[in-house]
Design a protein around this motif. Structure first.
Motif, PDB file in Angstrom:
ATOM      1  N   VAL A 189       0.830  -1.203   0.000  1.00  0.00           N
ATOM      2  CA  VAL A 189       0.000   0.000   0.000  1.00  0.00           C
ATOM      3  C   VAL A 189       0.865   1.255   0.000  1.00  0.00           C
ATOM      4  O   VAL A 189       0.556   2.251  -0.643  1.00  0.00           O
ATOM      5  CB  VAL A 189      -0.998  -0.015   1.187  1.00  0.00           C
ATOM      6  N   ILE A 192       2.265   1.709  -3.517  1.00  0.00           N
ATOM      7  CA  ILE A 192       1.231   2.212  -4.436  1.00  0.00           C
ATOM      8  C   ILE A 192       0.993   3.691  -4.181  1.00  0.00           C
ATOM      9  O   ILE A 192       0.902   4.497  -5.118  1.00  0.00           O
ATOM     10  CB  ILE A 192      -0.083   1.408  -4.267  1.00  0.00           C
ATOM     11  N   ASP A 193       0.920   4.058  -2.880  1.00  0.00           N
ATOM     12  CA  ASP A 193       0.718   5.464  -2.545  1.00  0.00           C
ATOM     13  C   ASP A 193       1.874   6.311  -3.071  1.00  0.00           C
ATOM     14  O   ASP A 193       1.671   7.401  -3.604  1.00  0.00           O
ATOM     15  CB  ASP A 193       0.582   5.618  -1.029  1.00  0.00           C
ATOM     16  N   ILE A 437      -6.227  -3.339 -10.041  1.00  0.00           N
ATOM     17  CA  ILE A 437      -6.012  -3.608  -8.604  1.00  0.00           C
ATOM     18  C   ILE A 437      -6.888  -2.737  -7.716  1.00  0.00           C
ATOM     19  O   ILE A 437      -7.098  -3.070  -6.550  1.00  0.00           O
ATOM     20  CB  ILE A 437      -4.533  -3.406  -8.205  1.00  0.00           C
ATOM     21  N   LEU A 438      -7.407  -1.659  -8.257  1.00  0.00           N
ATOM     22  CA  LEU A 438      -8.269  -0.796  -7.446  1.00  0.00           C
ATOM     23  C   LEU A 438      -9.600  -1.466  -7.155  1.00  0.00           C
ATOM     24  O   LEU A 438     -10.176  -1.288  -6.085  1.00  0.00           O
ATOM     25  CB  LEU A 438      -8.507   0.529  -8.194  1.00  0.00           C
ATOM     26  N   ARG A 439     -10.098  -2.239  -8.064  1.00  0.00           N
ATOM     27  CA  ARG A 439     -11.450  -2.783  -7.939  1.00  0.00           C
ATOM     28  C   ARG A 439     -11.515  -4.298  -7.815  1.00  0.00           C
ATOM     29  O   ARG A 439     -12.388  -4.814  -7.108  1.00  0.00           O
ATOM     30  CB  ARG A 439     -12.296  -2.362  -9.151  1.00  0.00           C
ATOM     31  N   TYR A 440     -10.626  -4.989  -8.478  1.00  0.00           N
ATOM     32  CA  TYR A 440     -10.792  -6.446  -8.552  1.00  0.00           C
ATOM     33  C   TYR A 440      -9.463  -7.183  -8.424  1.00  0.00           C
ATOM     34  O   TYR A 440      -8.406  -6.627  -8.706  1.00  0.00           O
ATOM     35  CB  TYR A 440     -11.444  -6.838  -9.884  1.00  0.00           C
ATOM     36  N   GLU A 441      -9.588  -8.422  -8.021  1.00  0.00           N
ATOM     37  CA  GLU A 441      -8.406  -9.279  -7.991  1.00  0.00           C
ATOM     38  C   GLU A 441      -8.303 -10.127  -9.258  1.00  0.00           C
ATOM     39  O   GLU A 441      -7.300 -10.808  -9.464  1.00  0.00           O
ATOM     40  CB  GLU A 441      -8.445 -10.178  -6.751  1.00  0.00           C
TER      41      GLU A 441
ATOM     42  N   SER B  46      -6.828   4.606   1.206  1.00  0.00           N
ATOM     43  CA  SER B  46      -6.460   3.642   0.172  1.00  0.00           C
ATOM     44  C   SER B  46      -7.708   3.089  -0.516  1.00  0.00           C
ATOM     45  O   SER B  46      -8.716   2.824   0.125  1.00  0.00           O
ATOM     46  CB  SER B  46      -5.673   2.490   0.803  1.00  0.00           C
ATOM     47  N   GLY B  47      -7.633   2.934  -1.818  1.00  0.00           N
ATOM     48  CA  GLY B  47      -8.782   2.419  -2.547  1.00  0.00           C
ATOM     49  C   GLY B  47      -8.576   1.014  -3.085  1.00  0.00           C
ATOM     50  O   GLY B  47      -9.509   0.396  -3.581  1.00  0.00           O
ATOM     51  N   GLU B  48      -7.370   0.513  -3.018  1.00  0.00           N
ATOM     52  CA  GLU B  48      -7.088  -0.788  -3.614  1.00  0.00           C
ATOM     53  C   GLU B  48      -7.870  -1.878  -2.890  1.00  0.00           C
ATOM     54  O   GLU B  48      -7.938  -1.909  -1.670  1.00  0.00           O
ATOM     55  CB  GLU B  48      -5.589  -1.103  -3.557  1.00  0.00           C
ATOM     56  N   VAL B  49      -8.396  -2.767  -3.678  1.00  0.00           N
ATOM     57  CA  VAL B  49      -9.264  -3.798  -3.110  1.00  0.00           C
ATOM     58  C   VAL B  49      -8.533  -4.658  -2.090  1.00  0.00           C
ATOM     59  O   VAL B  49      -9.111  -5.074  -1.083  1.00  0.00           O
ATOM     60  CB  VAL B  49      -9.882  -4.656  -4.251  1.00  0.00           C
ATOM     61  N   ARG B  52      -8.596  -2.948   1.379  1.00  0.00           N
ATOM     62  CA  ARG B  52      -9.867  -2.337   1.764  1.00  0.00           C
ATOM     63  C   ARG B  52     -10.197  -2.558   3.247  1.00  0.00           C
ATOM     64  O   ARG B  52     -10.738  -1.667   3.900  1.00  0.00           O
ATOM     65  CB  ARG B  52     -10.979  -2.883   0.866  1.00  0.00           C
TER      66      ARG B  52
END
Lengths: 650, 317
Positions: A189, A192-193, A437-441, B46-49, B52
């Protein structure tokens, strides 16, 4: 009670003045326009309610006038789509390029930049002739003037206000905003940040000077160059077909050079130039100009973006194999113009990134006149534009387009990217490499297939479009695709005929997400549309998504927030003018004419079916008007042109 | 991947334990507090799944620091990231009333973007001590601030703000008129009824539709009278949306007004009135339908009425 009886009596005593009226369709109005107006009225809306202020967010310097205009009046996307379709003339790709150049005007830009104009002395500068054929020498001379003079000077003019470091920023840092890496999905994380912050810093740095770039001179010079090359090739082809000259004769009539001759002084023999005959040839390296008369050729091409230059490749015949040894090859304009004109054969284009009709601060055109072709690439390929115009025009054959991301009709900041495919049953695939990667794996970003993309909230985006005129086409994508866009952009697909298949998982098929516009128009054929969410006419967050299918017996399937759905003050419209349709949804509450109630005043969702006997799983019903329990949405299934029930009596 | 998640969990736990066991940190200089917030904020936003489930603990950890972090968070309101913006609002909301003095002070900030986001947050906290300062910014030069300030006043629900709400109906920006309609509905502002009826014909659908909702919350008799008085409006939307409201209200007086419209020359008007009557009398106790259907010949108007009947019957089942 007495009052009620009186009311009924009054009602019966007063026959309606409008007896015999039909508030139906006037053939003077396009069916879809009637549908939008009619349903809007039913719901207490005006069609013009679909429109967005330009100051919902702080305006930036990179917004295109066409995007600004269409955001103000999103239903104008229908006319824009029709005009784009008509913007092409067979065998004259320069006309479409010039048409699209017009739409690259910045908001409020009244005067367009012009290419460098070579003076008479420069034009008459002597090139030593190596070949004897007049027509061929004329073609080479024209090419040399552009490659040696007009294109570099136009690029210089475009970047005149930038410092050396700012110019270097374009191909070093700015490009990183478009480059993805597969390993990003494994980052922590914090990493990514950190990456996000780095990209933000690039954006911050770029907006400080990006407005000083005038892309117009490069693109206009490229369009002029394309026009002249097409003309010269056409003239030469006529001579070749008439038999008055032949490839062999042209090649063999070349001058004999003294032993110590400087080849760079001879037209067609300069460094970076190559002329190939009718046989099978192999080219490898970083070329400025290649002219090949025929044969099944292999091209292994490379390009150094730190030493940009114009590129013209002309191949008249043969089943050719074009392969990238670096990015920025094969119809790629990087800080210049790159033209690849292939006039025949079943060709294979195997590219890396920024290729195959890619304009990156420039013009990239790939024109393929015939054959069953295959186009493979990674990022920013197959009709992709960033501060420029990227264009693939394929005039025939059963073609395959395969890319990872930001491709297949992709418009980034101040860019337009278009695929214009005239004929053949084509297959488009985008995705499968860079994970969302923001929404799904287990889903991948596509950001392609008629996709416009801006950098929220730094820079407005461009226009991405696919126009496909014939054939049963297949469109496959995952996240963000198929007439969709993000942030002050426009994404568009127009498919004229054929039984087409559209598959996309999320944010697609006429979808706008975050102050932006998306449209998918399919005129003829029995089509299949499938997706999960934010699909099939969906606008999210001050955006408009519109999907229009004019004819055929179509099948629509979606899970949620689709089929005429507005979300967070967006507007979504699904319009089907004719045919016996089947509409399926998983979630009845967010679909088929639904507006979410976000930010106090809601959104707009319109579902319109204007003909045929239709089947529904959802809010809709054949021959029915409905208003969903939402803010604000509804639908109608009517018969625009009811069958004649008089039995033919006059 | 697993290793990095573990590291994040460990870092949140460490900071949290540090905070609750080390009282001096709470009274420490702002630089220390700033460092703690800066370390947790990327996780909270953070927005990454895959991260979460770490967001809420991080938000809780920052909120646990109390009102002292409010100025640090307000400074972050200049962010370009929508996700970060929402995170700041959520943390401040979680801190609640103790954050309000810091927020009202920030309403004087020269950056209008920050002021509008502060208004938004004050509405979420909904503490009445913010009413006065919010009223002061309803005349702000940025329409976004006026919009958010009115929205916040509506959320707080204090009638002190009635006058500024009424004045806002005349704003040149549709979004602000929308905010006035919403706020008037939320505080059930009877004085706004005529303005709300007028706003049914607003050029901005947000204002129109918000007025529909607001009117449905206000005194029924007064609303029906105001709508009846406006049935001669040259703006068809006032009449059509008026019919919609009357159908929802469904009283005899409402139906009486609607019946006057089912004989209109305008087929759209007839349809609106007839559909509203079906809504007002879903079981057709007054037997209006037969007469309406018998007299209506317009194909699409008939379909609208029949659709309304089907829909009503479907709801009854």
């Amino acid at each position: 009670m007495i009052k009620q009886i009186c009311l009924i009596i009054c009602l019966l005593a007063l026959p309606f003045a409008a007896t015999g009226q039909d508030s139906g369709y006037s053939p003077d109005v396009p069916a879809e326009q009637f549908g939008i107006s009619h349903l809007s009225e039913y719901l207490g809306l005006y069609p013009d309610d679909i429109g967005y202020r330009s100051d919902y967010t702080e305006p930036d310097s990179f917004r295109l006038q066409i995007v600004a205009d269409l955001m103000n009046r999103p239903l104008g996307m229908l006319d824009y789509t029709a005009e784009l379709k008509s913007g092409y003339v067979a065998a004259q790709p320069e006309i479409l390029a010039a048409y699209l150049f017009r739409d690259l005007a910045r908001k409020g830009q009244t005067v367009r930049g012009t290419p460098y104009r070579a003076d008479v002395a420069e034009i008459q500068r002597n090139y030593n002739l190596y070949f004897n054929d007049i027509a061929f020498n004329q073609l080479l001379t024209r090419a040399a003037i552009y490659l040696d003079l007009i294109l570099p000077r136009s690029t210089e003019s475009a970047l005149a206000n930038l410092s050396r470091s700012e110019r270097a920023f374009l191909t070093n840092e700015f490009i990183e905003l478009l480059v993805m890496r597969e390993e990003d999905e494994f980052l922590s994380v914090e990493a990514i940040d950190s990456l996000d912050k780095l990209e933000e810093s690039y954006c911050e740095a770029f907006v400080e000077f990006g407005y000083k770039i005038d892309k117009d001179p490069i693109i206009a010079a490229g369009v002029d160059c394309l026009k002249e090359m097409i003309l010269e090739v056409s003239g030469l082809q006529q001579l070749l077909s008439s038999g008055s000259v032949s490839a062999k004769k042209i090649i063999e009539s070349a001058a004999y050079l003294p032993d110590n001759a400087d080849l760079n002084a001879y037209l067609g023999r300069q460094s970076g130039w190559k002329i190939g005959g009718a046989g099978n040839d192999y080219y490898t390296g970083d070329y400025k100009f290649i002219f090949d008369f025929g044969g099944d050729d292999v091209y292994d091409l490379s390009f150094d973006p730190n030493n940009p230059h114009g590129v013209i490749i002309i191949d008249l015949e043969g089943n050719d194999s074009y392969r990238s040894q670096s990015d920025f090859t094969l119809g790629s304009g990087c800080l210049s113009a790159g033209l690849l004109l292939d006039y025949g054969g079943d060709d294979r284009y195997d590219a890396r990134s920024f290729s195959l009709g890619s304009g990156f601060f420039g013009l990239g055109v790939l024109y393929d006149a015939a054959g069953n072709d295959r186009y493979d690439g990674d990022t920013h390929v197959q009709g992709a534009g960033t501060f420029g115009l990227g264009l693939i025009i394929d005039e025939g054959g059963r073609d395959i387009y395969n890319a990872a991301v930001y491709s297949q009709g992709f418009g980034f900041v101040e860019g337009i990217g278009v695929i214009y495919d005239v004929d053949g049953s084509d297959s488009y695939y985008a995705g499968g490499k860079y994970k969302d990667i923001l929404r799904y794996e287990d889903h991948y970003l596509s950001l392609s297939q008629g996709f416009g993309y801006g950098l929220r909230p730094w820079m407005s985006g461009g226009v991405g479009a696919i126009v496909d005129l014939k054939g049963n086409d297949s469109y496959y994508a995952d996240i963000f695709a198929q007439g969709a866009s993000y942030w002050w952009s426009l994404g568009l697909i127009y498919d004229l005929t054929g039984n087409d298949n559209y598959q996309c998982f999320q944010y697609g098929q006429g979808c706008g997400t975050h102050m932006t516009l998306g449209i998918l128009v399919d005129d003829l054929g029995s089509d299949v549309y499938f997706g999960k969410g934010l699909m099939q006419g969906c606008g999210h967050d001050y955006s408009c998504g519109l999907m229009l299918d004019r004819a055929g017996n179509d099948t629509y399937t979606a899970y949620d927030l689709s089929q005429g759905a507005g979300s967070a003050n967006g507007a979504g419209l699904l319009i089907d003018n004719n045919g016996d349709e089947r509409y399926f949804v998983k979630n009845h509450k967010l679909t088929q004419g639904y507006g979410t109630p976000r930010r106090d005043f809601g959104s707009i969702g319109l579902f319109i079916d204007l003909g045929g006997t239709d089947q529904y799983d959802g809010n809709g019903r054949n021959d029915y008007y409905w208003r969903t329990n939402s803010r604000w949405g509804g639908g109608m299934d009517i018969e625009l042109n009811p069958p004649d029930t008089t039995g033919g009596e006059k | 991947m697993i290793r990095s998640r573990s590291n994040v969990i460990l870092s949140i736990a460490t900071v949290f334990v540090l905070l609750i066991t080390s009282a001096p940190v709470l009274g420490a200089p702002n630089t220390t507090l700033q460092a703690v917030v800066d370390s947790l904020f990327p996780i909270a936003s953070s927005g990454e799944v895959m991260y979460r489930d770490l967001v809420e603990p991080a938000i809780d950890s920052i909120a646990a620091l109390g009102a002292d972090v409010a100025p640090i968070l307000i400074d972050k309101f200049t962010t370009k990231s929508a996700r970060e913006r929402h995170t700041i609002k959520n943390i401040l909301k979680r801190i609640g009333k103790p954050a309000v003095p810091h927020l009202t002070q920030a309403l004087r900030h020269p950056d209008g973007l920050i002021v509008s986001r502060v208004c938004w947050t004050l509405g979420e906290i909904a503490d009445s001590s913010a009413v006065g300062p919010l009223m002061d910014v309803t005349g702000h030069r940025r329409w976004q601030v006026r919009d958010e300030a009115l929205g916040a006043l509506g959320d707080i629900g204090d009638s002190q703000a009635a006058d500024v709400m009424l004045f806002a109906f005349t704003d040149t920006v549709g979004q602000v008129r929308k905010a006035a309609s919403v706020a008037a509905g939320k505080i059930r502002l009877a004085e706004a009824i005529e303005l709300l009826v007028h706003t049914l014909g607003d050029e901005f659908y947000g204002a129109r539709m918000s007025s529909v909702e607001a009117l449905l919350k206000l005194d029924t008799a007064a609303v029906i009278k105001a709508i009846a008085d406006s049935m001669g409006s040259v703006n068809p939307l006032v009449v059509n949306l008026g019919c919609l409201i009357l159908g929802e209200l469904g009283t005899d007086e409402a139906v009486e007004v609607l019946m006057s419209q089912v004989t209109s020359d305008d087929p759209a008007r007839r349809a609106h009135a007839a559909v509203a009557i079906v809504k007002a009398d879903p079981l057709d106790n007054c037997s209006y339908r037969e007469a309406i259907l018998a007299n209506e010949t317009d194909r699409l108007v008939l379909l609208k009425i029949k659709s309304a009947i089907y829909s009503t019957e479907n709801e009854q089942r």
